[in-house]
Design an enzyme around this catalytic site. Structure first.
Site, PDB file in Angstrom:
ATOM      1  N   ALA A  90       3.809  10.650  69.643  1.00 47.71           N
ATOM      2  CA  ALA A  90       3.879  12.089  69.361  1.00 47.71           C
ATOM      3  C   ALA A  90       2.470  12.669  69.347  1.00 47.71           C
ATOM      4  CB  ALA A  90       4.546  12.309  68.009  1.00 47.71           C
ATOM      5  N   GLY A 149       6.305   7.332  69.522  1.00 53.29           N
ATOM      6  CA  GLY A 149       7.194   8.078  70.398  1.00 53.29           C
ATOM      7  C   GLY A 149       7.137   7.573  71.835  1.00 53.29           C
ATOM      8  N   GLU A 161       9.464   4.822  71.879  1.00 53.23           N
ATOM      9  CA  GLU A 161      10.831   5.369  71.740  1.00 53.23           C
ATOM     10  C   GLU A 161      11.332   5.938  73.061  1.00 53.23           C
ATOM     11  OE1 GLU A 161       9.717   7.816  68.226  1.00 53.23           O
ATOM     12  OE2 GLU A 161      11.535   6.930  67.374  1.00 53.23           O
ATOM     13  N   GLU A 186       4.294   4.114  63.197  1.00 53.92           N
ATOM     14  CA  GLU A 186       4.390   5.345  62.401  1.00 53.92           C
ATOM     15  C   GLU A 186       4.119   5.125  60.917  1.00 53.92           C
ATOM     16  OE1 GLU A 186       6.326   4.547  64.882  1.00 53.92           O
ATOM     17  OE2 GLU A 186       6.833   6.313  66.073  1.00 53.92           O
TER      18      GLU A 186
END
Ligand code: NAI
Length: 700
Positions: A74, A115, A118, A138
């Protein structure tokens, strides 16, 4: 990674490119430095997927990253801004991938983090270049994965391996990822040359696996045991617990409610103070080594160290651990033997814990050359003295170094308080003199205060900042003043602790309140550990500069007058049983505190834990603000780095200056003004703080 498209590539947004390679569409993330999944990247991928779906000339899709890596996750700079939640969210992008009839392959090089992983988990297939790293880190930022990682990873690689990766944040390299079933293939050569035919082969198969539709087997998984093993004092303890909750949810719930639950936990964490503090520190640590002034870092070959005591030995280990050859000089054989034996013992303790093998111990010992001849320091590129904390002794040492060290060598002192400029003045090369203030134990503690003297050369500073990072330290550049940044701020912190003792608190109450706040140790136990004689000597040295009208607590002096210097004499603010570091309450100290209070005309009263925390913390904050204003620290976040990495300040509170921002600068100033009203001049607010509040600023 290079991309030679067979048709011209086009920009889908300013951060995503799309190109056709025969019958494969490649969606290229191009958002330096790490292809963070900001709003434009998410939108670009989403559009690329739609384009590829609707193009009959496309059979398969590859998602790849430009630059050094696939994707770093992210875009954390967008967190807590509208861009972070702009549509499409990562969940929508992944839903589009999973709905695709054409196979989508993640082509991973460098790293796929957070992310980024992911996104890859949402793809039908993952191929990784040898040497790349995959992780869901994270928790290190006080968060859980928010894009389905906690729901898909257990389905893909099994609950226990996923639980381990997610709650520790630890990476797998490509080889381990292949073995775990996290990636489907490893590309040895050019990634795209491998990924394009791989994608076409998969397209020929017809149906494609989707991680979220795989069955999940949670037999034998003990979540309670994993929770019980967590360290409740870890700075990311809340996030680790939430990470386990997420994986447990994956075992209880179908995919969509599982994704909802993960997002709910993510949203709560991202709005919480602890994650904000950890994200602040993430940037603060990256920023700390950067200095203005344009120096060029030179190479360091051999390192010389003077003094094989507590600090010299630890500093020698820090350099030997990083592969540097070290010359360790002492003034006599007995001290040298003692120092070398202690280094060996420390390595053997590490080996006994299984963290180092016998060969590793010997390799490190072989890098440390003990010496009684100061001429042996002549060829060192960097010399660090760690002799007694006494200006006359330090100056004599620097005259000696000036005479024997080669031209261009850096001459550093590990002094914790003395004036670097006075030390530099007794050499003919003040530009080469600098402070390198390590923290004890020097082979463990991450912080290094790099002290810039008035004449220190820019190249010397740049070299020291660079070498510090090579030995795994976080260097912070500071200016010359009494105690530099960290120890200077302790003065007010300890002052308040002394006053609170006189006003009615006990040592145990003060230390208890501050450890419950999150400090690794309370101020009084810390004084006992560091040695109360060191502060006593400083207080005596500074006594002539102390304004007579200001309140002064004599508690610490009285304790020292009894020969109680802390743990090393088994008595200080506390008493200690032989061989134990456990602080025990001591009626002798209670008596001293009561005497001092009576002599100062103080009527003792119940003191609350809140008052203890508030006064000790605000003393740090006010002094920190003065330090920033005087330019002793380059930036407020450096002060936070110093306190978190050198003084056991709780990372989940981000450091003293960030803590003040969390309280609100206006509220902080108001409290300081109230303390001034009640307790007098010690609490004169820092002008910087007053100015910032006047301007309506929310940060230093
Ligand atoms: P220490 O007393 O353990 O070691 C000093 C060593 O220097 C002794 O082994 C002594 O034999 C040797 N020495 C003295 N004069 C010498 C000379 N002329 N040539 C060669 N060797 C000589 O002291 P410690 O605690 O290691 O402190 C050293 C320096 O590090 C001091 O300046 C201190 O303020 C600073 N410091 C100490 C910290 C601590 O926690 N102990 C933390 C940060 C800095």
């Amino acid at each position: 990674m290079s991309l030679t498209a067979t048709s011209p590539s086009r920009d889908l947004s300013n951060t995503v490119r799309y190109a056709l390679h025969g019958r494969v569409a490649v969606i290229f993330l191009d958002n330096p430095p790490v292809n963070g999944l900001g709003d434009t990247v998410r939108r670009g991928i989403h559009e690329g997927l739609a384009l590829a779906q609707s193009d009959a000339a496309v059979d398969a899709i590859v998602i790849a990253g430009a630059g050094k890596a696939f994707c770093g996750g992210a875009d954390i700079r967008q967190f807590n801004t509208p861009a972070a939640t702009a549509k499409p969210m990562l969940r929508d992008v992944i839903a589009a991938i999973e709905a695709s009839g054409k196979p989508v392959v993640a082509a991973i090089h460098g790293f796929a983090l957070g992310g980024g992983l992911e996104l890859a988990l949402g793809c039908h297939y993952r191929v990784a270049q040898a040497g790349s790293r995959l992780a869901l880190p994270e928790v290190n930022l006080g968060l859980v994965p928010g894009g389905g990682g906690t729901q898909r990873l257990p389905r893909l690689i099994g609950v226990m391996p996923a639980l381990d990766m997610i709650h520790t944040g630890k990476p797998l390299d490509a080889g381990a990822a292949l073995a775990a079933g996290l990636v489907d293939a490893i590309a040895e050569g050019d990634l795209l040359a491998f990924a394009l035919p791989y994608a076409l082969e998969r397209a020929a198969q017809g149906s494609h696996p989707v991680a979220s539709r795989r069955a999940l087997n949670a037999d034998g998984v003990d979540f309670a045991a994993t929770r019980a093993r967590l360290n409740p004092k870890a700075r990311n303890a809340i996030a680790q617990r939430a990470a386990i909750d997420c994986v447990e949810a994956a075992t209880r719930l179908p995919i969509e409610p599982g994704l909802d639950e993960e997002r709910r936990l993510f949203d709560a964490l991202v709005e919480g103070d602890a994650s904000k503090a950890l994200r602040h520190l993430f940037f603060a640590e990256k920023e700390a080594p950067r200095v203005s002034g344009g120096g060029r870092a030179g190479q360091i070959g051999r390192v010389g160290i003077l003094g094989a005591g507590t600090m010299g030995g630890g500093i020698a280990m820090a350099f030997a651990n990083a592969g540097y050859p070290v010359t360790l000089y002492e003034r006599d054989q007995a001290a040298l033997d003692r120092g070398v034996a202690l280094i060996r013992k420390n390595y053997e303790i590490t080996a006994a814990k299984g963290k180092l093998d016998a060969a590793g111990v010997e390799a490190r010992m072989a890098r440390i050359a003990p010496s009684l001849d100061v001429q042996d320091l002549g060829q060192a590129d960097l010399v660090i003295e760690a002799v007694f904390e006494d200006m006359a002794v330090k100056q004599a040492v620097f005259r000696q170094l000036d005479a024997v060290c080669k031209a261009g060598a850096i001459l550093a002192t590990n002094t914790s308080r003395l004036n670097i400029d006075e030390i530099a003045a007794c050499t003919v090369r003040p530009e080469a003199v600098i402070g390198l203030h390590f923290f004890s134990p020097a082979n463990v503690m991450k912080l290094l205060e790099v002290v810039r003297g008035a004449g220190t050369g820019a190249d010397v500073i740049a070299t020291c900042m660079a070498v510090a990072q090579k030995i795994g330290k976080i260097p912070v550049l500071v200016g010359v003043c009494e105690g530099f940044v960290g120890n200077r701020m302790l003065t007010g912190y300890w002052r308040e602790a002394g006053f609170l003792l006189e006003e009615g608190a006990s040592p145990q109450q003060i230390d208890g309140a501050l450890t419950r706040f999150g400090m690794a140790m309370g101020p009084l136990a810390m004084a006992d550990l560091a040695g109360m004689d060191i502060n006593w000597a400083t207080r005596k040295r500074l006594a002539p500069t102390r304004p007579a009208h200001l309140r002064y607590s004599k508690v610490a002096d009285r304790i020292c007058e009894l020969g109680r210097f802390g743990q090393k004499t088994q008595a200080g603010y506390y008493r200690y049983e032989p061989g134990s570091r456990q602080p025990l309450p001591d009626p002798v100290v209670d008596g001293i505190i009561e005497d001092c209070a009576r002599e100062a005309g103080i009527v003792r009263r119940p003191v609350s834990d809140e008052e203890i925390v508030e006064r000790c913390m605000l003393a740090l904050v006010n002094e920190g603000a003065l330090i920033i204003e005087e330019g002793i620290a380059q930036r407020a976040s450096d002060v936070d780095v110093v306190y978190v990495h050198g003084y056991g300040f709780p990372g989940a509170r981000g450091g003293p200056m960030f803590h003040a921002q969390t309280l609100g600068l206006a509220a902080t100033l108001e409290k300081i003004r109230a303390l001034r009203h009640e307790h007098g001049e010690h609490w004169k607010p820092a002008p910087l703080l007053e100015r910032l509040v006047e301007q309506g600023a929310t940060a230093f």
